[in-house]
Design a protein around this motif. Sequence first.
Motif, mmCIF file in Angstrom:
data_model
loop_
_atom_site.group_PDB
_atom_site.id
_atom_site.type_symbol
_atom_site.label_atom_id
_atom_site.label_comp_id
_atom_site.label_asym_id
_atom_site.label_seq_id
_atom_site.Cartn_x
_atom_site.Cartn_y
_atom_site.Cartn_z
ATOM 1 N N ASP A 271 -5.674 -5.199 4.295
ATOM 2 C CA ASP A 271 -6.328 -6.041 4.937
ATOM 3 C C ASP A 271 -6.875 -7.181 4.296
ATOM 4 O O ASP A 271 -6.993 -8.272 4.598
ATOM 5 N N ALA A 272 -7.420 -6.932 3.070
ATOM 6 C CA ALA A 272 -8.099 -8.034 2.064
ATOM 7 C C ALA A 272 -7.117 -8.803 1.691
ATOM 8 O O ALA A 272 -7.197 -10.042 1.868
ATOM 9 N N ASN A 273 -5.761 -8.389 1.281
ATOM 10 C CA ASN A 273 -4.698 -9.172 0.870
ATOM 11 C C ASN A 273 -3.986 -10.113 2.026
ATOM 12 O O ASN A 273 -3.515 -11.247 1.748
ATOM 13 N N ILE A 274 -4.051 -9.488 3.344
ATOM 14 C CA ILE A 274 -3.678 -10.240 4.365
ATOM 15 C C ILE A 274 -4.482 -11.563 4.701
ATOM 16 O O ILE A 274 -4.245 -12.422 4.771
ATOM 17 N N SER A 279 1.537 -11.953 3.460
ATOM 18 C CA SER A 279 2.234 -11.487 4.394
ATOM 19 C C SER A 279 2.642 -9.945 4.473
ATOM 20 O O SER A 279 2.572 -9.338 3.299
ATOM 21 N N ALA A 280 2.792 -9.302 5.362
ATOM 22 C CA ALA A 280 3.541 -7.809 5.540
ATOM 23 C C ALA A 280 4.562 -7.705 4.458
ATOM 24 O O ALA A 280 4.665 -6.674 3.790
ATOM 25 N N ASP A 281 5.404 -8.666 4.606
ATOM 26 C CA ASP A 281 6.632 -9.026 3.803
ATOM 27 C C ASP A 281 6.244 -8.984 2.302
ATOM 28 O O ASP A 281 6.881 -8.389 1.482
ATOM 29 N N ASP A 282 5.221 -9.674 1.938
ATOM 30 C CA ASP A 282 4.844 -9.905 0.521
ATOM 31 C C ASP A 282 4.328 -8.401 0.246
ATOM 32 O O ASP A 282 4.681 -8.195 -1.145
ATOM 33 N N MET A 283 3.597 -8.045 0.977
ATOM 34 C CA MET A 283 2.850 -6.536 0.264
ATOM 35 C C MET A 283 4.003 -5.439 0.037
ATOM 36 O O MET A 283 4.290 -4.759 -0.642
ATOM 37 N N ASP A 284 5.147 -5.608 0.993
ATOM 38 C CA ASP A 284 6.137 -4.603 0.792
ATOM 39 C C ASP A 284 7.072 -5.108 -0.473
ATOM 40 O O ASP A 284 7.425 -4.125 -1.198
ATOM 41 N N LYS A 285 7.316 -6.323 -0.788
ATOM 42 C CA LYS A 285 7.801 -6.615 -1.975
ATOM 43 C C LYS A 285 6.836 -6.429 -3.387
ATOM 44 O O LYS A 285 7.320 -5.856 -4.337
#
Length: 295
Positions: A271-274, A279-285
């Motif tokens: 949540d801190a990164n969001i 984005s959720a896609d960035d976190m997946d990458k």
Amino acid sequence: MAHGPKSDEKIVYVGDSRVRAKDTRLIPQDFSAYPGKSEVFIPNFLLKEWMVGVVVLLGILVLVMSEAAPLGYPADPTNTQIIPMPDWYFLFMYQLLKYPYTSGDYVVLGTVGVPGILFGALLLAPFLDTGKERRFYKRPIASTLMFVSLIACTYLTVYSWQHYQHELKEKNLVPEHIKREEEMHASKGAGGAGGGGAKKPAAQAAAIVAPDDPAAAIYQKSTCLQCHGGELKGMPSAGIPALRGIGDKHSKDEIIGIIKNGQGNMTAQYDANIAKGLSADDMDKLADWLAKQKK
């Protein structure tokens, strides 16, 4: 005393030996002829104590100069996991300052009031306890204060050390001096292995895999950077592992789970990164790129 009327008669003055002549000089009494008696405290006894203290101080200075102090790890002001600890002889004061009545609004009482009373009483002890008795059990007040002080200092010292060990275990931290000793033994063991006495080259640290991947730029924007560093080396001395080679330990899904739920001292960071704009896609990458970090 005159014995006749002659004017030239010698006059002899007889003094009373019981009347002492007044003398303003401060001459200390000599107790050497009285077995079991002590000498005066000032200046005889105090001067001897000072001389012994000077000899001990010189010995300590020689030891300090002959053995150089070991260098620790470089100071890291961003490391919030370290637990500062004073030397053992100040542990009782360190523990005393943890209590509510000697900290916070009462910190002056804990840092100035209590130590001032204790050390002030110690300095005034020779002047307050002027009795001739030397056996401790016949000096109840002085002996009681001494035993209470010893018991209090011992209890606070032991309890402070136990509390420190509990904090290390709870936060999963390894003290720096133990960490350095383990590294020293590990390097000696690696150098002596093989039987031939030849030192083996140190294992090369894992390199960053795919440093040009777009996910590497995402990592630089994430909260992971604050603790694990731009080179993914972490801070092992503070219990923060390196991310180099993390793919050998965790899969992509496990890394996502760690980011969302946290692990050990690390709290959830998803949540801190969001909130930081990822984005959720960035976190997946990002998780996929970290899973590629293998030795």
